[in-house]
Each structure stands twice: as structure tokens, then as C-alpha cells.
Design a protein around this motif. Sequence first.
Motif, PDB file in Angstrom:
ATOM      1  N   CYS A  11      24.630  41.239  96.185  1.00 49.11           N
ATOM      2  CA  CYS A  11      23.771  41.195  97.411  1.00 49.11           C
ATOM      3  C   CYS A  11      23.396  39.828  97.848  1.00 49.11           C
ATOM      4  CB  CYS A  11      22.449  42.076  97.161  1.00 49.11           C
ATOM      5  SG  CYS A  11      21.178  42.142  98.392  1.00 49.11           S
ATOM      6  N   PRO A  12      23.630  39.257  98.995  1.00 54.80           N
ATOM      7  CA  PRO A  12      23.559  37.921  99.385  1.00 54.80           C
ATOM      8  C   PRO A  12      22.079  37.758  99.667  1.00 54.80           C
ATOM      9  CG  PRO A  12      24.474  39.022 101.092  1.00 54.80           C
ATOM     10  CD  PRO A  12      24.472  40.276 100.154  1.00 54.80           C
ATOM     11  N   ASN A  13      21.138  38.623  99.786  1.00 52.97           N
ATOM     12  CA  ASN A  13      19.871  38.386 100.236  1.00 52.97           C
ATOM     13  C   ASN A  13      18.814  39.044  99.180  1.00 52.97           C
ATOM     14  OD1 ASN A  13      20.332  38.026 102.938  1.00 52.97           O
ATOM     15  ND2 ASN A  13      20.515  40.184 103.354  1.00 52.97           N
ATOM     16  N   GLU A  14      19.280  39.165  97.856  1.00 50.23           N
ATOM     17  CA  GLU A  14      18.653  39.601  96.924  1.00 50.23           C
ATOM     18  C   GLU A  14      17.651  40.770  97.063  1.00 50.23           C
ATOM     19  OE1 GLU A  14      16.806  35.714  95.414  1.00 50.23           O
ATOM     20  OE2 GLU A  14      18.901  35.048  94.874  1.00 50.23           O
ATOM     21  N   ALA A  15      18.398  41.464  97.845  1.00 48.26           N
ATOM     22  CA  ALA A  15      17.481  42.706  98.053  1.00 48.26           C
ATOM     23  C   ALA A  15      17.428  43.887  97.380  1.00 48.26           C
ATOM     24  CB  ALA A  15      17.731  43.347  99.550  1.00 48.26           C
ATOM     25  N   ILE A  16      18.437  43.898  96.387  1.00 44.82           N
ATOM     26  CA  ILE A  16      18.415  44.720  95.257  1.00 44.82           C
ATOM     27  C   ILE A  16      17.861  44.656  94.052  1.00 44.82           C
ATOM     28  CG2 ILE A  16      20.116  46.398  93.890  1.00 44.82           C
ATOM     29  CD1 ILE A  16      22.180  45.713  96.344  1.00 44.82           C
ATOM     30  N   TYR A  17      17.017  45.271  93.681  1.00 42.42           N
ATOM     31  CA  TYR A  17      16.173  45.122  92.189  1.00 42.42           C
ATOM     32  C   TYR A  17      16.268  46.440  91.433  1.00 42.42           C
ATOM     33  CZ  TYR A  17      12.463  47.471  94.774  1.00 42.42           C
ATOM     34  OH  TYR A  17      11.964  48.510  95.587  1.00 42.42           O
ATOM     35  N   MET A  18      16.265  46.341  90.197  1.00 46.05           N
ATOM     36  CA  MET A  18      15.717  47.442  89.247  1.00 46.05           C
ATOM     37  C   MET A  18      14.481  48.121  89.612  1.00 46.05           C
ATOM     38  SD  MET A  18      17.125  49.304  87.381  1.00 46.05           S
ATOM     39  CE  MET A  18      17.608  50.333  86.020  1.00 46.05           C
ATOM     40  N   GLY A  19      14.462  49.217  89.726  1.00 46.01           N
ATOM     41  CA  GLY A  19      13.324  50.199  90.008  1.00 46.01           C
ATOM     42  C   GLY A  19      12.854  50.712  88.802  1.00 46.01           C
ATOM     43  N   GLU A  20      11.893  51.826  88.867  1.00 41.85           N
ATOM     44  CA  GLU A  20      11.502  52.369  87.470  1.00 41.85           C
ATOM     45  C   GLU A  20      12.576  53.149  86.802  1.00 41.85           C
ATOM     46  OE1 GLU A  20       8.048  55.000  87.558  1.00 41.85           O
ATOM     47  OE2 GLU A  20       7.182  53.664  89.071  1.00 41.85           O
ATOM     48  N   LEU A  21      13.572  53.618  87.583  1.00 41.20           N
ATOM     49  CA  LEU A  21      14.620  54.411  87.110  1.00 41.20           C
ATOM     50  C   LEU A  21      16.140  53.980  87.219  1.00 41.20           C
ATOM     51  CD1 LEU A  21      13.247  58.053  87.618  1.00 41.20           C
ATOM     52  CD2 LEU A  21      13.096  56.550  85.223  1.00 41.20           C
ATOM     53  N   ILE A  22      16.234  53.611  88.623  1.00 46.94           N
ATOM     54  CA  ILE A  22      17.442  53.166  89.250  1.00 46.94           C
ATOM     55  C   ILE A  22      17.196  52.057  90.106  1.00 46.94           C
ATOM     56  CG2 ILE A  22      18.476  55.429  89.216  1.00 46.94           C
ATOM     57  CD1 ILE A  22      17.853  55.616  92.373  1.00 46.94           C
ATOM     58  N   TYR A  23      18.341  51.270  90.500  1.00 47.53           N
ATOM     59  CA  TYR A  23      18.300  50.154  91.414  1.00 47.53           C
ATOM     60  C   TYR A  23      17.630  50.650  92.882  1.00 47.53           C
ATOM     61  CZ  TYR A  23      20.406  47.121  88.417  1.00 47.53           C
ATOM     62  OH  TYR A  23      20.989  46.161  87.191  1.00 47.53           O
ATOM     63  N   GLU A  24      16.918  49.541  93.262  1.00 47.92           N
ATOM     64  CA  GLU A  24      16.440  50.024  94.796  1.00 47.92           C
ATOM     65  C   GLU A  24      16.807  48.886  95.540  1.00 47.92           C
ATOM     66  OE1 GLU A  24      12.273  51.376  94.596  1.00 47.92           O
ATOM     67  OE2 GLU A  24      12.463  52.318  92.660  1.00 47.92           O
ATOM     68  N   ILE A  25      16.618  49.113  96.849  1.00 48.16           N
ATOM     69  CA  ILE A  25      16.794  47.804  97.942  1.00 48.16           C
ATOM     70  C   ILE A  25      15.538  47.661  98.559  1.00 48.16           C
ATOM     71  CG2 ILE A  25      18.142  47.440 100.046  1.00 48.16           C
ATOM     72  CD1 ILE A  25      20.400  49.076  98.723  1.00 48.16           C
TER      73      ILE A  25
END
Length: 87
Positions: A19-33
Motif C-alpha cells: 500500500c503506497p499510502n500506508e492505509a492498511i493496518y492490523m486491526g483487532e482481528l484482521i487487516y483494515e484499511i
Amino acid sequence: MSLYITDECINCDVCEPVCPNEAIYMGELIYEIHPDLCTECVGHHDQPQCQLFCPVDCIPLDPNHAETQEQLQAKYEKLTAQKTSSN
């Protein structure tokens, strides 16, 4: 529109680094955007990289965050300007 990750995500860690914008992160259970950071790769690539590399096809358009190509381009330009000014 921004994208979102469904609960079919297997946490394979493929989407976050592309992700070029660093919009994806680890949420509580799965990755989120984060919708404020997602431009569907407009300004960076011809297609969303997370969708391209996702092995389980769990990253659809987010109907709760509808945006036109022009809005995505404007968001990209704003994010790029912020990144440049902070460096």
C-alpha cells in the motif's frame, strides 16, 4: 471509493507492504484499511495493489466511502503534499 477488507482475510501480510499510502493496518482481528488514506492507488499505480496481490480476493470497494476518480486524485495530491511537507 476507498476499499475495505472483509472477514475472509487470512492475515497473510501481503497487502500492508504494497500500500503506497500506508492505509492498511492490523486491526483487532484482521487487516483494515483507513478510508481517509485509501486512494485505490490512484496517483501511484493503475490498479489497487492490495487487490492485485490478495490471495483470497477479500478487498472490495467500500460502498460506505464512495468517491469519484477526481476525488481520489485530489486525496492523493493532498496526502503527497502532506508527506512532502513533513519531510
